[in-house]
Scaffold this motif. Structure first.
Motif, PDB file in Angstrom:
ATOM      1  N   ASP A  35       0.809  -1.214   0.000  1.00  0.00           N
ATOM      2  CA  ASP A  35       0.000   0.000   0.000  1.00  0.00           C
ATOM      3  C   ASP A  35       0.846   1.270   0.000  1.00  0.00           C
ATOM      4  N   ASN A  36       2.129   1.156   0.409  1.00  0.00           N
ATOM      5  CA  ASN A  36       2.963   2.359   0.426  1.00  0.00           C
ATOM      6  C   ASN A  36       3.527   2.705  -0.951  1.00  0.00           C
ATOM      7  N   GLY A  37       3.310   1.811  -1.926  1.00  0.00           N
ATOM      8  CA  GLY A  37       3.677   2.118  -3.304  1.00  0.00           C
ATOM      9  C   GLY A  37       5.115   1.816  -3.673  1.00  0.00           C
ATOM     10  N   ARG A  38       5.906   1.271  -2.758  1.00  0.00           N
ATOM     11  CA  ARG A  38       7.315   1.005  -3.056  1.00  0.00           C
ATOM     12  C   ARG A  38       7.664  -0.475  -2.935  1.00  0.00           C
ATOM     13  N   THR A  39       6.668  -1.304  -2.840  1.00  0.00           N
ATOM     14  CA  THR A  39       6.882  -2.733  -2.653  1.00  0.00           C
ATOM     15  C   THR A  39       6.216  -3.511  -3.779  1.00  0.00           C
ATOM     16  N   TRP A  40       6.881  -4.600  -4.188  1.00  0.00           N
ATOM     17  CA  TRP A  40       6.413  -5.448  -5.272  1.00  0.00           C
ATOM     18  C   TRP A  40       6.413  -6.900  -4.807  1.00  0.00           C
ATOM     19  N   VAL A  41       5.594  -7.725  -5.456  1.00  0.00           N
ATOM     20  CA  VAL A  41       5.542  -9.157  -5.166  1.00  0.00           C
ATOM     21  C   VAL A  41       5.670  -9.926  -6.472  1.00  0.00           C
ATOM     22  N   LYS A  42       6.444 -11.010  -6.420  1.00  0.00           N
ATOM     23  CA  LYS A  42       6.575 -11.872  -7.592  1.00  0.00           C
ATOM     24  C   LYS A  42       5.543 -12.994  -7.536  1.00  0.00           C
ATOM     25  N   LEU A  43       4.740 -13.078  -8.573  1.00  0.00           N
ATOM     26  CA  LEU A  43       3.814 -14.201  -8.732  1.00  0.00           C
ATOM     27  C   LEU A  43       4.626 -15.366  -9.295  1.00  0.00           C
ATOM     28  N   SER A  44       5.213 -16.118  -8.403  1.00  0.00           N
ATOM     29  CA  SER A  44       6.108 -17.205  -8.791  1.00  0.00           C
ATOM     30  C   SER A  44       6.104 -18.262  -7.701  1.00  0.00           C
ATOM     31  N   GLY A  45       6.701 -19.401  -8.027  1.00  0.00           N
ATOM     32  CA  GLY A  45       6.860 -20.447  -7.019  1.00  0.00           C
ATOM     33  C   GLY A  45       5.572 -21.063  -6.532  1.00  0.00           C
ATOM     34  N   ALA A  46       4.621 -21.326  -7.437  1.00  0.00           N
ATOM     35  CA  ALA A  46       3.365 -21.955  -7.016  1.00  0.00           C
ATOM     36  C   ALA A  46       3.633 -23.278  -6.302  1.00  0.00           C
ATOM     37  N   TYR A  47       4.604 -24.038  -6.807  1.00  0.00           N
ATOM     38  CA  TYR A  47       4.887 -25.358  -6.228  1.00  0.00           C
ATOM     39  C   TYR A  47       5.564 -25.261  -4.870  1.00  0.00           C
ATOM     40  N   SER A  48       6.066 -24.069  -4.518  1.00  0.00           N
ATOM     41  CA  SER A  48       6.653 -23.862  -3.194  1.00  0.00           C
ATOM     42  C   SER A  48       5.621 -23.388  -2.180  1.00  0.00           C
ATOM     43  N   ASN A  49       4.441 -23.081  -2.667  1.00  0.00           N
ATOM     44  CA  ASN A  49       3.395 -22.527  -1.800  1.00  0.00           C
ATOM     45  C   ASN A  49       2.116 -23.343  -1.909  1.00  0.00           C
ATOM     46  N   THR A  50       2.277 -24.661  -1.871  1.00  0.00           N
ATOM     47  CA  THR A  50       1.112 -25.521  -2.008  1.00  0.00           C
ATOM     48  C   THR A  50       1.319 -26.812  -1.238  1.00  0.00           C
ATOM     49  N   LYS A  51       0.248 -27.369  -0.751  1.00  0.00           N
ATOM     50  CA  LYS A  51       0.249 -28.709  -0.197  1.00  0.00           C
ATOM     51  C   LYS A  51      -0.581 -29.651  -1.056  1.00  0.00           C
ATOM     52  N   ILE A  52      -1.173 -29.095  -2.119  1.00  0.00           N
ATOM     53  CA  ILE A  52      -2.055 -29.872  -2.977  1.00  0.00           C
ATOM     54  C   ILE A  52      -1.409 -30.130  -4.333  1.00  0.00           C
ATOM     55  N   GLY A  53      -0.769 -29.119  -4.890  1.00  0.00           N
ATOM     56  CA  GLY A  53       0.007 -29.304  -6.097  1.00  0.00           C
ATOM     57  C   GLY A  53      -0.761 -29.141  -7.389  1.00  0.00           C
ATOM     58  N   PRO A  54      -0.142 -29.606  -8.508  1.00  0.00           N
ATOM     59  CA  PRO A  54      -0.736 -29.413  -9.822  1.00  0.00           C
ATOM     60  C   PRO A  54      -1.964 -30.292 -10.003  1.00  0.00           C
ATOM     61  N   PRO A  55      -2.791 -29.940 -10.984  1.00  0.00           N
ATOM     62  CA  PRO A  55      -2.586 -28.830 -11.930  1.00  0.00           C
ATOM     63  C   PRO A  55      -3.087 -27.476 -11.443  1.00  0.00           C
ATOM     64  N   ASP A  56      -3.866 -27.438 -10.379  1.00  0.00           N
ATOM     65  CA  ASP A  56      -4.531 -26.193 -10.002  1.00  0.00           C
ATOM     66  C   ASP A  56      -3.808 -25.386  -8.924  1.00  0.00           C
ATOM     67  N   TYR A  57      -2.973 -26.038  -8.130  1.00  0.00           N
ATOM     68  CA  TYR A  57      -2.279 -25.350  -7.032  1.00  0.00           C
ATOM     69  C   TYR A  57      -3.249 -24.425  -6.272  1.00  0.00           C
ATOM     70  N   PRO A  58      -4.358 -24.959  -5.751  1.00  0.00           N
ATOM     71  CA  PRO A  58      -5.419 -24.097  -5.220  1.00  0.00           C
ATOM     72  C   PRO A  58      -4.991 -23.231  -4.041  1.00  0.00           C
ATOM     73  N   ASP A  59      -4.094 -23.716  -3.176  1.00  0.00           N
ATOM     74  CA  ASP A  59      -3.674 -22.904  -2.043  1.00  0.00           C
ATOM     75  C   ASP A  59      -2.776 -21.747  -2.483  1.00  0.00           C
ATOM     76  N   ALA A  60      -1.873 -22.018  -3.428  1.00  0.00           N
ATOM     77  CA  ALA A  60      -1.064 -20.937  -3.993  1.00  0.00           C
ATOM     78  C   ALA A  60      -1.939 -19.960  -4.769  1.00  0.00           C
ATOM     79  N   THR A  61      -2.939 -20.497  -5.457  1.00  0.00           N
ATOM     80  CA  THR A  61      -3.850 -19.649  -6.235  1.00  0.00           C
ATOM     81  C   THR A  61      -4.579 -18.661  -5.339  1.00  0.00           C
ATOM     82  N   LYS A  62      -4.996 -19.093  -4.174  1.00  0.00           N
ATOM     83  CA  LYS A  62      -5.703 -18.190  -3.247  1.00  0.00           C
ATOM     84  C   LYS A  62      -4.804 -17.025  -2.840  1.00  0.00           C
TER      85      LYS A  62
END
Length: 309
Positions: free
Chosen positions: A215-242
């Motif tokens: 919100d301060n306008g100087r920070t960015w986030v990378k939409l990456s590493g779905a497989y590092s942020n999931t316990k369910i995995g492919p193809p949908d990676y629902p927890d990373a997707t959320k």
């Protein structure tokens, strides 16, 4: 019959463009067509034949993930710009990354790993080569080559260059270092969706801190590493997707996408399908204008790519 013939032709054409890519499962291109000047904002280069790696704790790195091999991935998914991120296996020996930038001929930018002992002359050399940030991968004390105490001194050194600091850290470290993160004089970038622990995900305090920084306008986030942020995995990676969808809803103007090729945290026999990872963007950011911003416009702002018509 006509419909079946058309479907068969479509499959045949798709197969004709299939080409396997080292360190990536599958061979087909993604369903999502990459817009012109799309940027993969997070990948690594490993070139052990030309650049010796330093001993590190943890999983053995890919033995070969050169710029030539990365070019096969670009051809497969349709990106033409990239950001080469110095991998921990080369420590602070950034020549492999600088060489990759030279090979890219202006179509790539770099993120280096340095310590406060680096000279101003070296920082200028890195800047001229295309480096636009430094990375702190500090989640594992056994394998990190930089320390949290180095963050603020280096931030002051690179601020005038217009560089950012990229963080790959554990969620608890985000909480612990929140005050430091808020006072840094540079833009900051969080790898891999901010790495919130599961199943807490966006309910973890680290996510709220990152949201406040966004919100301060100087920070960015990378939409990456779905497989590092999931316990369910492919193809949908629902927890990373959320997690990804929460960021897209909150601040689409400060998000970039990355493949994380050659997926160094994944074993050789279990690499993800990069076409599938790219296609996740249609779920994470269903609006085409938003996706194009994430893939083209935002990288132009963050990494200083030339804006082309």
């Amino acid at each position: 019959m006509a419909a079946m013939a058309a479907a068969t032709t479509s499959i045949s054409m798709r197969d004709s463009h299939a080409q396997p890519v080292p360190n990536s499962a599958g061979a087909h291109p993604p369903k999502l067509k990459a817009p012109a000047n799309a940027c993969d904002c997070h990948h690594h280069i490993y070139d052990a034949a030309r650049f010796a790696m330093v001993p590190t704790h943890g999983r053995a790195p890919p033995s070969s993930a050169s710029m030539r091999e990365y070019g096969l991935l670009q051809k497969r998914i349709g990106t033409t710009r990239s950001v080469v991120v110095q991998p921990r296996n080369y420590g602070i020996e950034n020549e492999v990354t600088l060489d990759a930038l030279k090979q890219a001929g202006g179509s790539s930018r770099g993120v280096a790993v340095v310590r406060p002992t680096i000279t101003d002359a070296e920082l200028k050399r890195f800047n001229d080569a295309g480096v636009r940030g430094i990375r702190f991968s500090i989640g594992d004390p056994k394998s990190r080559v930089v320390q949290p105490a180095m963050i603020e001194p280096l931030a002051k050194r690179i601020a005038d260059l217009g560089w950012h600091i990229q963080f790959n850290m554990e969620a608890e470290q985000v909480v612990e270092l929140a005050d430091l993160l808020r006072r840094l004089p540079t833009p900051i970038v969080f790898d891999h969706l901010g790495n919130p622990p599961l199943p807490a995900g966006i309910g973890h305090p680290s996510h709220g801190i990152i949201r406040g920084l966004l919100d301060n306008g100087r920070t960015w986030v990378k939409l990456s590493g779905a497989y590092s942020n999931t316990k369910i995995g492919p193809p949908d990676y629902p927890d990373a997707t959320k997690i990804a969808q929460a960021f897209v809803k909150a601040a689409p103007e400060r998000l970039v996408w990355g493949s994380d090729w050659p997926h160094p945290t994944m074993p050789e026999d279990n690499k993800p399908d990069d076409a599938l990872l790219f296609d996740l963007l249609t779920v994470w950011a269903p609006d085409e204008k938003t996706r194009n911003r994430i893939l083209v416009g935002n990288p132009e702002v963050l990494y200083g790519f030339t804006k082309l018509a």
